[in-house]
Design an enzyme around this catalytic site. Structure first.
Site, mmCIF file in Angstrom:
data_model
loop_
_atom_site.group_PDB
_atom_site.id
_atom_site.type_symbol
_atom_site.label_atom_id
_atom_site.label_comp_id
_atom_site.label_asym_id
_atom_site.label_seq_id
_atom_site.Cartn_x
_atom_site.Cartn_y
_atom_site.Cartn_z
ATOM 1 N N CYS A 71 0.826 -1.214 0.000
ATOM 2 C CA CYS A 71 0.000 0.000 0.000
ATOM 3 C C CYS A 71 0.856 1.257 0.000
ATOM 4 C CB CYS A 71 -0.892 -0.022 1.234
ATOM 5 S SG CYS A 71 -1.957 1.404 1.342
ATOM 6 N N CYS A 77 -1.396 5.677 7.098
ATOM 7 C CA CYS A 77 -2.763 5.331 7.478
ATOM 8 C C CYS A 77 -2.708 4.409 8.696
ATOM 9 C CB CYS A 77 -3.405 4.629 6.275
ATOM 10 S SG CYS A 77 -4.667 3.445 6.648
ATOM 11 N N CYS A 80 -3.222 -0.588 8.846
ATOM 12 C CA CYS A 80 -2.345 -1.764 8.862
ATOM 13 C C CYS A 80 -1.068 -1.471 9.641
ATOM 14 C CB CYS A 80 -1.949 -2.155 7.444
ATOM 15 S SG CYS A 80 -3.307 -2.758 6.446
ATOM 16 N N CYS A 158 -7.695 0.371 -1.290
ATOM 17 C CA CYS A 158 -7.095 -0.183 -0.076
ATOM 18 C C CYS A 158 -6.867 -1.669 -0.331
ATOM 19 C CB CYS A 158 -8.027 0.023 1.104
ATOM 20 S SG CYS A 158 -7.539 -0.958 2.526
ATOM 21 N N GLN A 280 -18.500 -10.882 10.573
ATOM 22 C CA GLN A 280 -17.041 -10.975 10.627
ATOM 23 C C GLN A 280 -16.511 -10.490 9.284
ATOM 24 O OE1 GLN A 280 -15.261 -11.670 13.200
ATOM 25 N NE2 GLN A 280 -16.415 -13.005 14.558
ATOM 26 N N TYR A 309 -24.044 -13.063 23.153
ATOM 27 C CA TYR A 309 -23.577 -12.080 22.172
ATOM 28 C C TYR A 309 -23.701 -12.723 20.781
ATOM 29 C CZ TYR A 309 -21.278 -10.306 26.414
ATOM 30 O OH TYR A 309 -21.001 -9.873 27.682
ATOM 31 N N GLU A 330 -28.776 -11.371 22.485
ATOM 32 C CA GLU A 330 -28.215 -10.288 21.680
ATOM 33 C C GLU A 330 -28.921 -8.973 22.000
ATOM 34 O OE1 GLU A 330 -25.771 -9.688 19.295
ATOM 35 O OE2 GLU A 330 -26.715 -7.738 19.031
ATOM 36 N N CYS A 409 -12.034 -10.894 19.923
ATOM 37 C CA CYS A 409 -11.215 -10.167 18.944
ATOM 38 C C CYS A 409 -10.197 -9.277 19.663
ATOM 39 C CB CYS A 409 -12.094 -9.351 18.014
ATOM 40 S SG CYS A 409 -13.145 -8.210 18.885
HETATM 41 C C1 LIG Z 1 -18.312 -9.813 18.299
HETATM 42 S S1 LIG Z 1 -20.011 -9.714 17.901
HETATM 43 C C2 LIG Z 1 -20.418 -11.426 17.796
HETATM 44 C C3 LIG Z 1 -21.643 -11.743 16.986
HETATM 45 C C4 LIG Z 1 -21.869 -13.188 16.613
HETATM 46 N N1 LIG Z 1 -21.480 -14.120 17.624
HETATM 47 C C5 LIG Z 1 -21.167 -13.477 15.302
HETATM 48 O O1 LIG Z 1 -20.178 -14.197 15.253
HETATM 49 O O2 LIG Z 1 -21.633 -12.940 14.270
HETATM 50 C C6 LIG Z 1 -20.668 -9.178 19.403
HETATM 51 C C7 LIG Z 1 -22.188 -9.041 19.405
HETATM 52 O O3 LIG Z 1 -22.570 -8.715 20.752
HETATM 53 C C8 LIG Z 1 -23.634 -7.778 20.709
HETATM 54 N N2 LIG Z 1 -23.595 -7.116 22.025
HETATM 55 C C9 LIG Z 1 -22.808 -6.106 22.425
HETATM 56 N N3 LIG Z 1 -22.992 -5.845 23.724
HETATM 57 C C10 LIG Z 1 -23.916 -6.722 24.164
HETATM 58 C C11 LIG Z 1 -24.497 -6.975 25.444
HETATM 59 N N4 LIG Z 1 -24.178 -6.249 26.498
HETATM 60 N N5 LIG Z 1 -25.398 -7.978 25.554
HETATM 61 C C12 LIG Z 1 -25.744 -8.710 24.451
HETATM 62 N N6 LIG Z 1 -25.210 -8.521 23.220
HETATM 63 C C13 LIG Z 1 -24.306 -7.537 23.084
HETATM 64 C C14 LIG Z 1 -23.326 -6.921 19.489
HETATM 65 O O4 LIG Z 1 -24.493 -6.292 18.997
HETATM 66 C C15 LIG Z 1 -22.748 -7.963 18.522
HETATM 67 O O5 LIG Z 1 -23.770 -8.514 17.716
#
Ligand SMILES: C[S@@+](CC[C@H](N)C(=O)[O-])C[C@H]1O[C@@H](n2cnc3c(N)ncnc32)[C@H](O)[C@@H]1O
Length: 470
Positions: A71, A77, A80, A158, A280, A309, A330, A409
């Site tokens: 790049c 930037c 990366c 990019c 993702q 989540y 969620e 992550c």
């Molecule tokens: C890293 S993502 C994972 C999503 C899913 N497991 C996937 O792989 O697509 C985290 C998720 O947690 C949700 N989230 C964030 N804070 C939260 C909370 N306090 N309680 C429930 N969900 C939450 C976000 O909206 C998001 O969809």
């Protein structure tokens, strides 16, 4: 050592942000874009006690694992950090980063599996996020932020983003010019557009224009320009965000053109992705990661899987296929709506319950309600970067669930949360600290990093934990 000094040194290791680390004049010095073994000339940018930060002026003896970045704005930037490192060495750096986090933050010396590699080292991202603003002459610019700043580095393309990136940038530039629309200037509060985002759902694109104004000027012109540049299916959303913070989107999205969602599939599960649902960024690595989570969960017809989540429910459905039942939790209403649709479209409605709410508020009761005596329970945690709320950790510990799979992550918050769950860490009045003589509640069976984000310092990690018999 003083600010602005020009010095020489030999890099000895890699820091948490992918930067080179060296020792000089009794200080630990972090120098971005340098590599272990390299003799460098560097300029001191900041001295803070025993720590200093520097900028490479010259690499006198390049390391064997150094390559030419693809790049033209690499280093300027903030996107990366590792384009100058051969890909196999990037994977080793990430494996080591996860190991160091567990060692330094959770006081756990763990074996870390090799980092699972991405099929594409470049052009892997399915999501583009472009801030828009104005330069010193008032011209509208789009690009990425420089590291730790809100200064935009203009770009034409990019190389880690999808092949359509340059076309998308060209199309929006054309629109800005023809429609007389300006980038938003944070300092003066003038202008309209603050961000453009594009999501690629199996070849169909979802464009979103984020503005501080209530209307998108000449939206029909933008639709025509996008039609000219893109022959694929696409939709266009308009979002108003007048807030001063760093949040990209405001509350409301208005569909200006095309479908609200697009369909795709992964590991045999069909899904629809919408403008707000979490995806993702690397489809190939995502499939590997979800497959690994399903294998580790070892769910059978007697197992209930709680997917905390759960986003738009894709992993929940994959887990449900093999289990007696899967339960998603969620916070985002649109994601829950999509997750319910996904369950229905895959004939899994009877096996999936999706709850809308905060894990810290509802997870504990859901576990009590959904898990009957005799059911084996597996808990999957996949929180955002900040990790789990302490109330979630508390609920996990009290539930005594046999098996936990934690997807993260951010290695530092992962190590903290795993330390709290296993018991190497405890929390007190002043925050999290090392536990004295801990009796470990869980053992860590495996830690596997996944390279979801090649060329960057970021890494996704899956940890599997099993309850110890005490
Ligand atoms: C890293 S993502 C994972 C999503 C899913 N497991 C996937 O792989 O697509 C985290 C998720 O947690 C949700 N989230 C964030 N804070 C939260 C909370 N306090 N309680 C429930 N969900 C939450 C976000 O909206 C998001 O969809």
């Amino acid at each position: 050592m003083q600010k602005n000094d020009e010095r020489e040194g030999t890099v000895i290791s890699v820091g948490m942000n992918g930067e080179g680390v060296l020792k000089d004049d009794g200080k630990v010095v972090f120098v971005s874009f340098s590599l272990p073994g390299e003799k460098i000339r560097y300029k001191v940018l900041k001295v803070d006690g025993n720590i200093a930060y520097g900028k490479v002026l010259e690499v006198c003896t390049p390391a064997e694992d150094r390559v030419r970045p693809k790049c033209p704005v690499f280093g300027k930037c903030g996107g990366c950090q590792l384009q100058h490192v051969k890909y196999p060495d990037q994977l080793k750096i990430k494996q080591e980063k996860v190991k160091t986090c567990f060692s330094k933050i959770a006081f756990s010396e763990l074996k870390i599996n090799p980092c699972v590699k991405s099929k594409n080292e470049y052009r892997y991202r399915n999501k583009l996020q472009l801030p828009v603003s104005v330069d010193a002459f008032g011209n509208t610019i789009t690009g990425f932020y420089a590291d730790n700043s809100h200064r935009i580095v203009p770009i034409e393309d990019c190389p880690i983003n999808a092949p359509w990136t340059a076309d998308a940038i060209k199309a929006f530039k054309e629109y800005f010019k023809i429609a007389g629309v300006c980038g938003y200037d944070e300092k003066t509060g003038r202008g309209d557009i603050r961000e453009i985002t594009v999501k690629d759902v199996k070849g169909s694109l979802i464009f979103t224009v984020v503005s501080v104004k209530d209307e998108l000027k000449n939206a029909d012109i933008l639709i025509d320009i996008l039609k000219k540049h893109f022959t694929c299916e696409f939709s266009l959303f308009f979002n108003v965000n007048k807030s001063t913070g760093n949040v990209i989107y405001g509350e409301k999205f208005k569909l200006l053109y095309g479908s609200k969602t697009f369909s795709s599939d992964m590991l045999g599960v069909k899904y629809a992705a919408g403008v707000k649902s979490f995806m993702q960024v690397n489809d190939y690595v995502c499939a590997k990661l979800y497959g690994t989570v399903c294998d580790l969960a070892c769910a059978d017809e007697n197992t209930v899987v709680i997917d905390a989540y759960s986003g738009a429910g894709l992993m929940t459905a994959m887990l449900a296929v093999r289990a007696k039942k899967a339960v998603g939790i969620e916070i985002e209403p649109e994601a829950v709506r999509l997750a319910n649709e996904l369950a229905l479209n895959n004939g899994l409605s009877q096996k999936i319950s999706n709850y809308l709410g905060k894990c810290e508020e509802i997870m504990s009761d859901i576990i009590k309600k959904e898990v009957l005596d005799g059911d084996k329970t597996v808990l999957v945690l996949d929180p955002p970067r900040k990790g789990c709320d302490l109330k979630v950790i508390d609920a996990v510990i009290k539930s005594g669930i046999e098996k936990i799979i934690y997807v993260s992550c951010k290695p530092s918050t992962l190590a903290r949360d795993v330390g709290l769950i296993t018991g190497t860490l405890q929390w007190g009045e002043n925050g999290v600290k090392k536990a004295e003589n801990p009796i470990l509640r869980y053992r860590v069976d495996s830690v596997t990093p996944f390279d979801m984000f090649p060329q960057t310092k970021h890494v996704e990690t899956v940890v599997s934990l099993t309850k110890n018999k005490v």
